[in-house]
Each structure stands twice: as C-alpha cells, then as structure tokens.
Write a protein that holds these residues in place. Structure first.
Motif, PDB file in Angstrom:
ATOM      1  N   LEU A  99       0.979  -1.264  -0.054  1.00 53.36           N
ATOM      2  CA  LEU A  99       0.036   0.008  -0.061  1.00 53.36           C
ATOM      3  C   LEU A  99       0.922   1.310  -0.125  1.00 53.36           C
ATOM      4  O   LEU A  99       0.474   2.301  -0.309  1.00 53.36           O
ATOM      5  CB  LEU A  99      -0.854  -0.113   1.216  1.00 53.36           C
ATOM      6  N   GLY A 100       2.251   0.952   0.319  1.00 50.51           N
ATOM      7  CA  GLY A 100       2.973   2.361   0.361  1.00 50.51           C
ATOM      8  C   GLY A 100       2.764   2.963   1.922  1.00 50.51           C
ATOM      9  O   GLY A 100       2.123   2.524   2.716  1.00 50.51           O
ATOM     10  N   VAL A 101       4.132   3.422   2.282  1.00 52.85           N
ATOM     11  CA  VAL A 101       4.242   3.970   3.617  1.00 52.85           C
ATOM     12  C   VAL A 101       3.168   4.953   4.098  1.00 52.85           C
ATOM     13  O   VAL A 101       2.722   4.599   5.400  1.00 52.85           O
ATOM     14  CB  VAL A 101       5.433   4.737   3.740  1.00 52.85           C
ATOM     15  N   ALA A 102       2.521   5.636   3.444  1.00 53.80           N
ATOM     16  CA  ALA A 102       1.468   6.620   3.774  1.00 53.80           C
ATOM     17  C   ALA A 102       0.077   5.987   4.229  1.00 53.80           C
ATOM     18  O   ALA A 102      -0.335   6.188   5.275  1.00 53.80           O
ATOM     19  CB  ALA A 102       1.220   7.786   2.860  1.00 53.80           C
ATOM     20  N   ARG A 103      -0.269   4.932   3.381  1.00 55.82           N
ATOM     21  CA  ARG A 103      -1.482   4.180   3.661  1.00 55.82           C
ATOM     22  C   ARG A 103      -1.162   3.191   4.866  1.00 55.82           C
ATOM     23  O   ARG A 103      -1.927   2.794   5.534  1.00 55.82           O
ATOM     24  CB  ARG A 103      -1.970   3.490   2.341  1.00 55.82           C
ATOM     25  N   THR A 104       0.026   2.759   4.831  1.00 55.91           N
ATOM     26  CA  THR A 104       0.371   1.906   5.921  1.00 55.91           C
ATOM     27  C   THR A 104       0.451   2.505   7.395  1.00 55.91           C
ATOM     28  O   THR A 104      -0.054   2.104   8.132  1.00 55.91           O
ATOM     29  CB  THR A 104       1.639   1.114   5.588  1.00 55.91           C
ATOM     30  N   ARG A 105       1.169   3.770   7.423  1.00 59.04           N
ATOM     31  CA  ARG A 105       0.992   4.581   8.674  1.00 59.04           C
ATOM     32  C   ARG A 105      -0.602   4.767   9.084  1.00 59.04           C
ATOM     33  O   ARG A 105      -0.892   4.465  10.166  1.00 59.04           O
ATOM     34  CB  ARG A 105       1.738   5.776   8.576  1.00 59.04           C
ATOM     35  N   ASN A 106      -1.245   5.235   8.031  1.00 60.80           N
ATOM     36  CA  ASN A 106      -2.583   5.633   8.242  1.00 60.80           C
ATOM     37  C   ASN A 106      -3.365   4.402   8.850  1.00 60.80           C
ATOM     38  O   ASN A 106      -4.299   4.570   9.655  1.00 60.80           O
ATOM     39  CB  ASN A 106      -3.377   6.222   7.089  1.00 60.80           C
ATOM     40  N   ILE A 161      10.980  17.920  13.197  1.00 64.01           N
ATOM     41  CA  ILE A 161      10.259  16.776  13.512  1.00 64.01           C
ATOM     42  C   ILE A 161      10.505  15.795  12.563  1.00 64.01           C
ATOM     43  O   ILE A 161      10.457  16.057  11.445  1.00 64.01           O
ATOM     44  CB  ILE A 161       8.746  17.237  13.828  1.00 64.01           C
ATOM     45  N   SER A 162      10.616  14.628  13.066  1.00 55.76           N
ATOM     46  CA  SER A 162      10.834  13.483  12.087  1.00 55.76           C
ATOM     47  C   SER A 162       9.618  12.317  12.628  1.00 55.76           C
ATOM     48  O   SER A 162       9.558  12.267  13.440  1.00 55.76           O
ATOM     49  CB  SER A 162      12.151  12.700  12.063  1.00 55.76           C
ATOM     50  N   PRO A 219      -4.329  10.790   8.620  1.00 53.25           N
ATOM     51  CA  PRO A 219      -3.443  12.099   8.809  1.00 53.25           C
ATOM     52  C   PRO A 219      -2.373  12.164   7.815  1.00 53.25           C
ATOM     53  O   PRO A 219      -2.034  13.305   7.350  1.00 53.25           O
ATOM     54  CB  PRO A 219      -2.756  11.620  10.167  1.00 53.25           C
ATOM     55  N   PHE A 220      -1.848  10.948   7.127  1.00 50.53           N
ATOM     56  CA  PHE A 220      -0.560  11.212   6.306  1.00 50.53           C
ATOM     57  C   PHE A 220      -1.276  11.378   5.012  1.00 50.53           C
ATOM     58  O   PHE A 220      -1.901  10.134   4.308  1.00 50.53           O
ATOM     59  CB  PHE A 220       0.197  10.007   6.334  1.00 50.53           C
ATOM     60  N   LEU A 257       2.584  12.031  -2.124  1.00 48.19           N
ATOM     61  CA  LEU A 257       3.743  12.692  -1.574  1.00 48.19           C
ATOM     62  C   LEU A 257       5.009  12.280  -1.188  1.00 48.19           C
ATOM     63  O   LEU A 257       4.675  11.011  -0.485  1.00 48.19           O
ATOM     64  CB  LEU A 257       3.316  13.832  -0.496  1.00 48.19           C
ATOM     65  N   GLN A 258       6.035  12.624  -1.472  1.00 46.87           N
ATOM     66  CA  GLN A 258       7.283  11.825  -0.979  1.00 46.87           C
ATOM     67  C   GLN A 258       7.602  12.108   0.365  1.00 46.87           C
ATOM     68  O   GLN A 258       7.981  11.507   1.267  1.00 46.87           O
ATOM     69  CB  GLN A 258       8.555  12.476  -1.757  1.00 46.87           C
ATOM     70  N   HIS A 259       7.166  13.416   0.972  1.00 46.19           N
ATOM     71  CA  HIS A 259       7.281  13.817   2.471  1.00 46.19           C
ATOM     72  C   HIS A 259       5.891  14.041   2.853  1.00 46.19           C
ATOM     73  O   HIS A 259       5.332  15.247   3.494  1.00 46.19           O
ATOM     74  CB  HIS A 259       8.154  15.201   2.368  1.00 46.19           C
ATOM     75  N   GLU A 260       5.177  12.877   2.842  1.00 45.16           N
ATOM     76  CA  GLU A 260       3.804  13.053   3.781  1.00 45.16           C
ATOM     77  C   GLU A 260       3.840  13.224   5.224  1.00 45.16           C
ATOM     78  O   GLU A 260       3.232  14.057   5.695  1.00 45.16           O
ATOM     79  CB  GLU A 260       3.262  11.579   3.274  1.00 45.16           C
ATOM     80  N   ASP A 261       5.025  12.982   5.852  1.00 47.36           N
ATOM     81  CA  ASP A 261       5.133  13.293   7.152  1.00 47.36           C
ATOM     82  C   ASP A 261       5.251  14.928   7.363  1.00 47.36           C
ATOM     83  O   ASP A 261       4.648  15.490   8.383  1.00 47.36           O
ATOM     84  CB  ASP A 261       6.640  12.596   7.890  1.00 47.36           C
ATOM     85  N   LEU A 262       6.037  15.593   6.536  1.00 48.81           N
ATOM     86  CA  LEU A 262       6.374  16.881   6.632  1.00 48.81           C
ATOM     87  C   LEU A 262       4.945  17.576   6.226  1.00 48.81           C
ATOM     88  O   LEU A 262       4.739  18.553   7.045  1.00 48.81           O
ATOM     89  CB  LEU A 262       7.393  17.308   5.669  1.00 48.81           C
TER      90      LEU A 262
END
Length: 256
Positions: A70-77, A152-153, A168-169, A173-178
């Motif tokens: 799913l990619g990191v953004a969806r996985t974090r979400n 913040i990281s 939230p993410f 985007l490459q920098h979904e955290d930022l």
C-alpha cells in the motif's frame, strides 16, 4: 502517576535487517503503558518472521500484514486507525529508540499540553555507528520555523491522537510526514522538543531520504503544491533549508 497509553505505529517493508532492533527498542522502554502496532506492507523478505520472533510472549505488541503493498502513507494511516492510545508515537522500521524515549516525551507533552512532542537524535549508518554530530532540536517548532528546517521526524514524533486529522498522512507525496506536521502547525497545534538525544535515525543506502535531490523536489511539492504557498516564500524557505541541511551533516557543529 497517570501513564496515558501510547500507541506505537511502525510500518515495515523489506526491513528484515533492522526491524528486530526497532521492535526491541520499544520493548525496552522504561515507560510501560504502550501498545505496539507493526504493520507489514506486504514484505517479500523475512520481516514478518523477525517481528513475530521478537514479540513472542509480549501481549502489548501486534503484527498486522497488508494484503498487498500500500505504500508507507497508507500503511501508517492504517496503523493510526487501529491505535487506541492518548498518544501515537511513530517509529520507522530501520530506526530505533533509547530506553527513556517515551517516558521523557510523554512527560513533556503532558506538562506542556502539546499536540506534538519531538526530540534530538543521533544519525547513524547501517551498522549503527555515528556519521555526524547529534542533531539537537530547539525547544519549540512553529509553522514558519518548520518551513526552513524540519526538526520533527517520524521516529521522534509523539502525537496527541485527538489532534490528528482523519487519515493523517496525505497520499501521493514523498514527504507525507512533513505535510502532516506543517498542516497541524498551520491549523493551531503546538509542538515542543527536548535537546536530549532519545532516538537514532539510520541512513540506509537506497532509501527515499538518501536521494537528496529527490528529497528537495519532494519538499518543494509539499510547500508549493500541497500547502499552496507563494513561490517567493517557497524559494526563501528552500534556500534556508539547503543551508541548514548542509550544517546538519557536518561534524564539529551544533546543528540547530
């Protein structure tokens, strides 16, 4: 003392070399009231096996597997959606924490009533050896200050769950955290930090962060396309970011 529950969300993809150390650093925390949610993003290596072995007998830890990548953004979400704590702490599978990380950050966030707490960290290579001076963060971060320097990281962030936007993410985007930090700060959230080094950020060859030109382009996209900031403001912020970024990876300098 009231110890609010902290939900630790760890996305993992083909991280068999490092994920065991990351998970162990959560299990070793001096702060005891946490739950660990490791979300494996359809790894093709032994990541799931490593996690399963490491959390045997630990009822506070869970391993969840995505049915497809799913990619990191969806996985974090997905991990955040499963979280039940007052706070969500993020930890990437190739980084790790020092034992007092959660205890110090929960205390800081509770005292300051902050929406985001972050900390200083060491920058290490794939073997865990320091590559430059520790990155020492300021006591607070604002929307304006974060445009020029990301203090913040993901692996240092402790977030008040009630302050997080839904899903939230952002995706694509490459920098979904930022994008998340800046959105929260723009919308009135507060962020506080400690100069105490509580985490280790690992530089891994071939990772997104190792591509500095691509990283700069991704940052521009967040500022200009996602946030819609005027071009002159983006240019000024990117110039300051380049200068401060060069200082960050030097030895013998206090990176602030």
């Amino acid at each position: 003392m009231d110890e609010p529950l902290v939900s630790v969300v760890m996305p993992a993809y083909n991280a068999e070399r490092f994920v065991g150390e990351a998970v162990s650093s959560v299990l070793s925390q001096s702060y005891g009231n946490w739950e660990l949610l490791v979300v494996d993003d359809a790894s093709t290596d032994a990541s799931r096996d490593v996690v399963a072995r490491t959390i045997v007998g630990e009822p506070r830890a869970r391993l969840v597997a995505n049915g497809k990548n799913l990619g990191v953004a969806r996985t974090r979400n997905r991990g955040v959606a499963m979280a039940s704590g007052r706070y969500v702490a993020l930890l990437d599978a190739d980084d790790y924490w020092l034992p007092g990380k959660l205890e110090a950050q929960v205390g800081l966030a509770e005292k300051a009533q902050a929406d985001i707490a972050y900390c200083s960290y060491s920058i290490v290579d794939e073997d865990g050896s320091p590559v430059c001076d520790d990155f020492l963060v300021p006591d607070c971060a604002t929307f304006d200050s974060m445009l020029s320097q990301s203090v913040i990281s993901c692996s240092t962030a402790l977030l008040r769950r009630s302050s997080l936007p839904e899903g939230p993410f952002p995706l694509g985007l490459q920098h979904e955290d930022l994008a998340l930090w800046l959105t929260m700060l723009r919308d009135g959230c507060t962020a506080c930090g400690t100069r105490e080094v509580l985490a280790c950020y690992r530089q891994v060859s071939g990772s997104r962060a190792s591509n500095k030109l691509g990283s700069a382009r991704g940052r521009w996209r967040v500022l200009r396309d996602y946030l819609g900031l005027p071009v002159p403001r983006c240019v000024r912020a990117m110039g300051r970011y380049a200068v401060l970024g060069a200082r960050k990876y030097r030895r013998g300098s206090d990176a602030r």
